[in-house]
Write an enzyme that holds these catalytic residues in place. Structure first.
Site, PDB file in Angstrom:
ATOM      1  N   ASP A  11       9.019   3.614   5.976  1.00 54.52           N
ATOM      2  CA  ASP A  11       8.260   3.201   7.087  1.00 54.52           C
ATOM      3  C   ASP A  11       8.933   1.586   7.304  1.00 54.52           C
ATOM      4  OD1 ASP A  11       7.144   1.995   4.939  1.00 54.52           O
ATOM      5  OD2 ASP A  11       5.291   1.476   5.651  1.00 54.52           O
ATOM      6  N   ASP A  16      11.435  -1.799   2.918  1.00 54.79           N
ATOM      7  CA  ASP A  16      12.015  -0.532   3.050  1.00 54.79           C
ATOM      8  C   ASP A  16      13.290  -0.974   3.332  1.00 54.79           C
ATOM      9  OD1 ASP A  16       9.666   1.533   3.451  1.00 54.79           O
ATOM     10  OD2 ASP A  16       8.950  -0.600   4.157  1.00 54.79           O
ATOM     11  N   ASN A  40       4.122   0.494   8.193  1.00 59.47           N
ATOM     12  CA  ASN A  40       4.298  -1.013   8.576  1.00 59.47           C
ATOM     13  C   ASN A  40       4.037  -1.193   9.849  1.00 59.47           C
ATOM     14  OD1 ASN A  40       4.344  -1.995   5.736  1.00 59.47           O
ATOM     15  ND2 ASN A  40       6.590  -1.305   5.733  1.00 59.47           N
ATOM     16  N   THR A 125       8.361   5.467   0.248  1.00 62.67           N
ATOM     17  CA  THR A 125       8.270   3.998   0.313  1.00 62.67           C
ATOM     18  C   THR A 125       7.227   3.752   1.392  1.00 62.67           C
ATOM     19  OG1 THR A 125      10.123   3.390   1.508  1.00 62.67           O
ATOM     20  CG2 THR A 125      10.290   3.594  -0.790  1.00 62.67           C
ATOM     21  N   PHE A 166      -1.417  -0.903   0.027  1.00 61.00           N
ATOM     22  CA  PHE A 166      -1.554  -0.585   1.505  1.00 61.00           C
ATOM     23  C   PHE A 166      -0.878   0.690   1.523  1.00 61.00           C
ATOM     24  CE2 PHE A 166       1.331  -0.444   5.445  1.00 61.00           C
ATOM     25  CZ  PHE A 166       0.167  -0.715   6.205  1.00 61.00           C
ATOM     26  N   ASN A 167       0.201   1.233   1.078  1.00 54.76           N
ATOM     27  CA  ASN A 167       0.491   2.661   1.624  1.00 54.76           C
ATOM     28  C   ASN A 167      -0.518   3.787   1.140  1.00 54.76           C
ATOM     29  OD1 ASN A 167       3.034   1.932   2.314  1.00 54.76           O
ATOM     30  ND2 ASN A 167       3.845   2.014   0.091  1.00 54.76           N
ATOM     31  N   HIS A 240       8.582  -4.660  -3.141  1.00 51.15           N
ATOM     32  CA  HIS A 240       7.996  -3.543  -3.623  1.00 51.15           C
ATOM     33  C   HIS A 240       9.071  -2.217  -3.451  1.00 51.15           C
ATOM     34  CE1 HIS A 240       4.100  -5.518  -3.340  1.00 51.15           C
ATOM     35  NE2 HIS A 240       4.470  -6.042  -2.049  1.00 51.15           N
ATOM     36  N   ASP A 241       9.426  -2.017  -2.190  1.00 51.10           N
ATOM     37  CA  ASP A 241      10.088  -0.564  -2.008  1.00 51.10           C
ATOM     38  C   ASP A 241      11.405  -0.383  -2.815  1.00 51.10           C
ATOM     39  OD1 ASP A 241       8.052   0.089  -0.698  1.00 51.10           O
ATOM     40  OD2 ASP A 241       8.973  -0.309   1.561  1.00 51.10           O
TER      41      ASP A 241
HETATM   42  C1  BDR Z   1       3.913  -1.440   0.639  1.00 51.78           C
HETATM   43  O1  BDR Z   1       3.095  -1.897   1.725  1.00 51.78           O
HETATM   44  C2  BDR Z   1       4.284  -1.977   2.755  1.00 51.78           C
HETATM   45  O2  BDR Z   1       3.847  -3.043   3.419  1.00 51.78           O
HETATM   46  C3  BDR Z   1       5.441  -2.225   1.892  1.00 51.78           C
HETATM   47  O3  BDR Z   1       6.629  -1.919   2.723  1.00 51.78           O
HETATM   48  C4  BDR Z   1       5.548  -1.507   0.783  1.00 51.78           C
HETATM   49  O4  BDR Z   1       5.811  -0.212   1.132  1.00 51.78           O
HETATM   50  C5  BDR Z   1       3.315  -2.541  -0.262  1.00 51.78           C
HETATM   51  O5  BDR Z   1       2.075  -2.484  -0.632  1.00 51.78           O
HETATM   52 CA    CA Z   2       7.177   0.497   2.758  1.00 53.29          CA
END
Ligand code: BDR
Ligand code: CA
Length: 311
Positions: A11, A16, A40, A125, A166-167, A240-241
């Protein structure tokens, strides 16, 4: 060289984009395709960003497929504050001339999996909408999936709420389907990804690579770094990703713990929580995940810098 076949589901999104930067130059990955989901930003923006990154980094040989515009059940949320209006922070890329393939993400994944003679690893991701739709509509493709290496969740803390990442929060129902699918999952959640951060000096080192990728990543990091150092307790921004790709390329960098992980879709305070059972006396036959807990941060940052040098 034996290559690991993967499909990335993104996303895009600043981190990412960094994950793509590391993956697209990795000799040991065979990227069968990139599917895109809203998360996102809206699907229009995450698709635009993905196409631009892929073309900018010279990998127009990889098919990109458009996926879900909305979560399965939950109302849509985006992360504009964290990733900016475009979704790529301060980075500006030339408009892409490539187009997504005609098949949508689910049809694309189904065909690629069906036609493959080897098992493929899925690397989502973003929110898990596309993957859940695939598994619900075409459960027979599970036999062609090696594992799912996902950025999402967290055993001990959330970021989008006290208990949710979040995801997972964007589409908890999809996440619930994926975590209950019976497929092996590697959960690159906040337990590890909040340790996978880049400092100001690291970002400068990325820029100093002097490559087009280094310039792009450093520009993208700027907004993200400001957000993270303002709102979190980190001395940098969590990438993160890219931890999913680090796990695939260098699993020795990351420590994991087996667990039974389920996604809560009913809770009030624990809505979208990836409840992770590590109790030694749990029924281990129900374990579905390796939860990533720690990472060699210096090695992770070096992976990003070295990737940028290769463009
Ligand atoms: C995740 O949330 C998104 O904003 C980032 O791309 C990542 O995949 C982190 O919580
Ligand atoms: Ca992401």
């Amino acid at each position: 060289m034996i290559k690991t076949p993967i499909i990335m589901d993104v996303d895009t999104g600043i981190d990412d984009a960094i994950a793509l930067t590391v993956a697209l130059q990795a000799q040991s990955l065979d990227i069968k395709g990139i599917t895109v989901v809203a998360g996102n930003q809206t699907i229009e923006k995450t698709l635009k960003n993905t196409l631009e990154v892929v073309e900018y980094l010279g990998r127009t040989d990889i098919p990109v497929a458009k996926g879900a515009a909305k979560p399965l059940v939950a109302p849509q949320i985006i992360a504009e504050e964290t990733h900016g209006e475009s979704g790529l922070g301060n980075a500006k890329l030339p408009a892409a001339s490539i187009q997504p393939v005609e098949e949508d993400a689910v049809a694309f994944m189904r065909r690629v999996l069906e036609e493959s003679s080897e098992k493929i690893t899925l690397v989502p991701t973003g929110p898990l909408t596309n993957i859940a739709l695939l598994l619900m509509a075409y459960p027979h493709v599970k036999e062609k999936i090696e594992k799912i290496v996902v950025m999402g969740g967290g055993a001990f803390e959330g970021n989008a709420s006290a208990t949710s990442e979040f995801n997972i929060l964007v589409d908890p129902h999809a996440a619930s389907v994926v975590f209950a699918s019976g497929l092996p999952i590697v959960m690159c959640g906040l337990d590890v990804t909040m340790k996978a951060y880049t400092t100001k000096e690291d970002i400068q080192a990325v820029r100093d690579t002097g490559t087009k990728a280094g310039e792009f990543c450093a520009d993208a990091f700027r907004h993200y770094y400001d957000m993270y150092t303002k709102y979190t307790r980190l001395p940098g921004c969590a990438v993160h990703d890219a931890v999913t790709i680090a796990y695939l390329l260098h699993p020795e960098m990351i420590t994991v713990k087996p667990a039974t992980v389920r996604v809560d879709i009913d809770g009030v305070h624990s809505y979208a929580c990836t409840a992770s059972d590590f109790r030694p006396w749990r029924d281990k036959s129900k374990d579905n995940a390796l939860v990533c807990m720690d990472i060699d941060r210096q090695a992770f940052v070096k992976l990003i810098i070295d990737a940028c040098k290769n463009y």
